[in-house]
Write an enzyme that holds these catalytic residues in place. Sequence first.
Site, mmCIF file in Angstrom:
data_model
loop_
_atom_site.group_PDB
_atom_site.id
_atom_site.type_symbol
_atom_site.label_atom_id
_atom_site.label_comp_id
_atom_site.label_asym_id
_atom_site.label_seq_id
_atom_site.Cartn_x
_atom_site.Cartn_y
_atom_site.Cartn_z
ATOM 1 C CG HIS A 1 -5.908 2.047 0.254
ATOM 2 N ND1 HIS A 1 -4.918 2.835 -0.287
ATOM 3 C CD2 HIS A 1 -5.271 1.013 0.871
ATOM 4 C CE1 HIS A 1 -3.737 2.291 -0.031
ATOM 5 N NE2 HIS A 1 -3.916 1.188 0.667
ATOM 6 C CB CYS B 1 -0.955 -0.021 1.191
ATOM 7 S SG CYS B 1 -2.063 -1.442 1.117
#
Lengths: 395, 452
Positions: free
Chosen positions: A339, A86
Site C-alpha cells: 500500500h 489512504c
Amino acid sequence: MASNGFKDRVAIISMGCTKFGDHWDKSADDLVVDAVDECVNSLNGKLELSNVDAFWVGTQGSGMAGVTLSRPLHVSAPVTRVENYCATGSDSVRNAAYAVGSGAYDVVMAVGVEKLKDSSYSGLTAAWPPSDGTKVDWTAPASFSLLAPAYAKKYGIDEKLMRDVLTHIAWKNHQNGSLNSRAQFRKAISKETIDRSPQIAGQLGVFDCSGVADGAAAAIIVRAEDAKKYCDDPMYVKALSLVSGTGAGLRVSDYDFTSFPEVESSAQEAYRQAGISEPRTEISFAEVHDCFTPTELVLMEDLGFSARGAAWQDVLDGFFDLNGGLPVNPDGGLKSFGHPIGASGLRMLFECWLQLSGKAEKRQLDNPRLGLTHNLGGQPGECVSFVSIVGNQLG
Amino acid sequence: MAGIIDIATYVPQGRLKHAEIKELIRTGNGKGERSVMNFDEDSTTMAVEAIRYLDKSSIENAQSLWFSTTSPAYTHKSNSAAVHAACSLPFSISAYDMGQSVRSAFGAFRAASETLGICVCSDSWTGLPGSDEERFGADGSGAISFGNDGESIAVIRNWKSHVIELLERWKIPSDEVVQTWDERFIAEILTPAIRDILGEKATDPRTIVAVSSANNRVPSALSGCSKVITNHELGYFGASDLVFKLHNALMSSTAGDTILLVEVADGLELVELMVTEKIELWKAKVESKRALARKTQEVGYPDFLTWRGRLDRQLPRRPDPQAPAGPPSFRNVKWKFGLSAQKCNNCGIIHTPPEHRCRGCGSIGNFSEVSLADKYGHVVTFTVDRLAFTPSPPMVIAVVDFGNGARSSFEFTDADVSEIAIGMQVEMTFRLINTASGVRNYFWKIRPVVSF
C-alpha cells in the site's frame, strides 16, 4: 450534500503503473518519472507531456507541494498536491477529472506516488501536527482489527468460521496477485500458512494485513468527446464520490464497528450518479480497499454487493473469487500490491483500465463493462471513503 | 487545632519477589517481596491515585495541596500542579512541591495541616540491582486530608523537631545512584535523640509509636515503647512511608489513644495526635474497601530492570512517540488532566473531548463540564496491538462507552489480557502514556473494575 453527477463527461485515455514493491534503487522522483513515462508513451506520440495542461499529484508523505511532480518531470505547469489519507491517489483523480470536466483545461494528468521503504519502520506511519497527546496512538492493524470480533459477535459467527472467512479473502487476493507481474507479492499462499501467520493485532495475522511497498501510477484524463482522438478504448468515468466522516463513531455511543457508514454513503452516491440500482449484478468487478481482511469483508456489505450479515457466506461461496459472480480485487489488491498510499487508488483504476480494454492477461475477465474502485483512509469510526465507477462504453 | 479528616494509601499491584533477584544476580536471601509501580506510573500518577481514594467532600473542601517525593517526575516544574489538575481542584487552590528529601514529607504533612489542605506523599524507592534499597524499598503513595478538629479522626496536639545535618542518604542531582553511610552510625547516634523526643508518653499503654525510617536498625531504639507500629511488609516507601505508618497506627487505634508519629531523616520530626471517636467509622470504611483490594500481579526482574532504565531492550521498528505540545495541552487541560468532558446544555450530547460546535445541535458556547474520571465505562470492542510502541507489550486498546452517550478510546492498564472481554466494566486511572523528548505525556487509561 450530493454531487450533480458527472457520468460520461470525462474519460481516462491512458495509464501507467510501476511494479509495486521494494524499490531500493528508486526514489519517489524515479517512480513518478517511470509511471508518467509509461502513461504518455502508451499513446504512441498522439500526446506529449507538454500537451498536459495541469497536474494533480497525490502523496501522503513522499513529497510536499506540486514540486513533488514538476521537479522530476521538468515541467512548469499548474500542479496541485493532494493528501487525503489512504484515499489520496483517488482524490487526485477526482480533482483532475473535475478540472477537465469543467472546461478549464483540455488535458490533465493525475499521479499518485509513495516511497515507504526508505524508512525501516514496520507498518505505516504519519507525521501529525503537535497535539495534547490524549489520542490513542492506534496502529492501522489495531484499529481495523476491531471489525472482526464486532462482526462475528453481531452475526453469531464463531472464531473458527470467522478465521475461515478472513483466510479466504487473503487466499483469494494472493491467488489473484500471483497472476500479476506488477504485484509486490507474486506467490499464491496456502490457507494453512495464512491461518498460522504470526499475530499482529487482535485476530489479525501477518497475512491479514497488506504490505508496505513503493510505487507510482498515473492517468491522463480528457473530456469524453475528445477521448477517441487519443485512443480506441477509453475508460469513461461514470461516478466519483468522496465522503469524509464526522468521526462520530469513535465519540458517540451508537456505532458498532460492523460497517463503515462513510463507505455506505459514498457508494450510494456513486450508484446514484452512475444510475446503478443493483450493484451486485450490474458491476462487473471491483477493486476495493483490502487493507486488512475484515475490511474487505465489511466493504462487501457497505458497497451493496452482499446483504447485511451475508458477506461472510458470499466470501466462502467464492462469489468474489476471480471466477465468481462479482470478482473483487482481480489484480490481487492491497494484499498483493502493498500500500504505497498515494499510488493505491490509481493502481485500482489501472486494473480497471486493463480489464475494460481486455489487457489483463491471465486475469482477464469475460467481457466486463463496469468496474468499481473503492479507496478508504482513516479507521473504523473516523474515515474518508472514495468510490468511482468506470466503464468502457458510453451510456 | 486541625486534625485528620481522611487518610488513604495506594500500593501499585506489581510485586517483585526477592527470590527473582536472588536467582538472577544471587543477592539477598530470596525471602519476601516489594511493591513495584507499573511501567506507566510515576510519583505524580501514584499521588493522584492516593488522593482519589480520599473522601470526596474532603477533597472539595481542601484549601491547599502539598506534594512530597524524592523521585519527582520533573524538577524546575511543579509536579503538584499536575496532581492538582488531575484531581480537578479549582485554580484558586494552592499547590506546592516539597522537594526531593524524605524529610520534606513531614513538611508537607505539617503545612497541609496548618492550611487545612491535602498532604500527598508518593515515592518509588529503589537502588542499583542487588542493593538493599532495591530489595527493601517499595513503591506507593499516601494522601491525608486535614480539616477542623471537630470533624477529625485524629487531632494534632503537638510538634517537636530535632534537626541534624548528617551524611545518611544522599545523591547529587546529576548522579544516578543514592549513596548511604553505614546504618549503625546513624542508628547509634540517633537512638538517644529518638528516646528523648518520644519522652515518657511512649511508655503509656494508650500510646502508639509509629516511626518511619529507611534505616533498618532504628526500630531497636524503640524498645520500652508500649505499642510500636512495625515496618510495612512490602518495604520502605520513601517519602510516603510516613503516611503508611500513620495509616497503620490509626487502624490499630481506638478513641482516646495518643499517636506519636516520627520521621527519621536528617534528624527527627515528631507530631503527637489524639484519636477521636470518629475513628471507628473510618476504620469500618477502610475495612470495607480492603475487601475490594486489587489483586496483585507478579513482575519479572527483567521487566522491573527495564522499567527502571537499568536494562535497554530492543524497541519495535516504529517511530518514537511525539511529545505533547504546550499550547494544546493548556487548551485541553481539563480533558487531558481532569478527564472532564463537555455536555451541551441545549441537546445534552456529550463531547469527548470538548468541541467548539455541538455535534448534536450545532450550538456554540452553551456547554457545561461533566467529569468522566469517576465514571465506570464498559468495553464496546477492544484489540491487542502487537505492533504499537509500549515498554510493556502488547498494548491493549478499547473503545469505551460511559452509559450517557459518551464514548472514547483508551489504553488498558493493570489488566491481564486474557480477562479482557467485550462488555466488561472498566474504571479510569491517571497514567503516564509515554515520555518523549523530555516531556511526560499524562492521560487517563482504563483498568478492570475490582469485582465485588
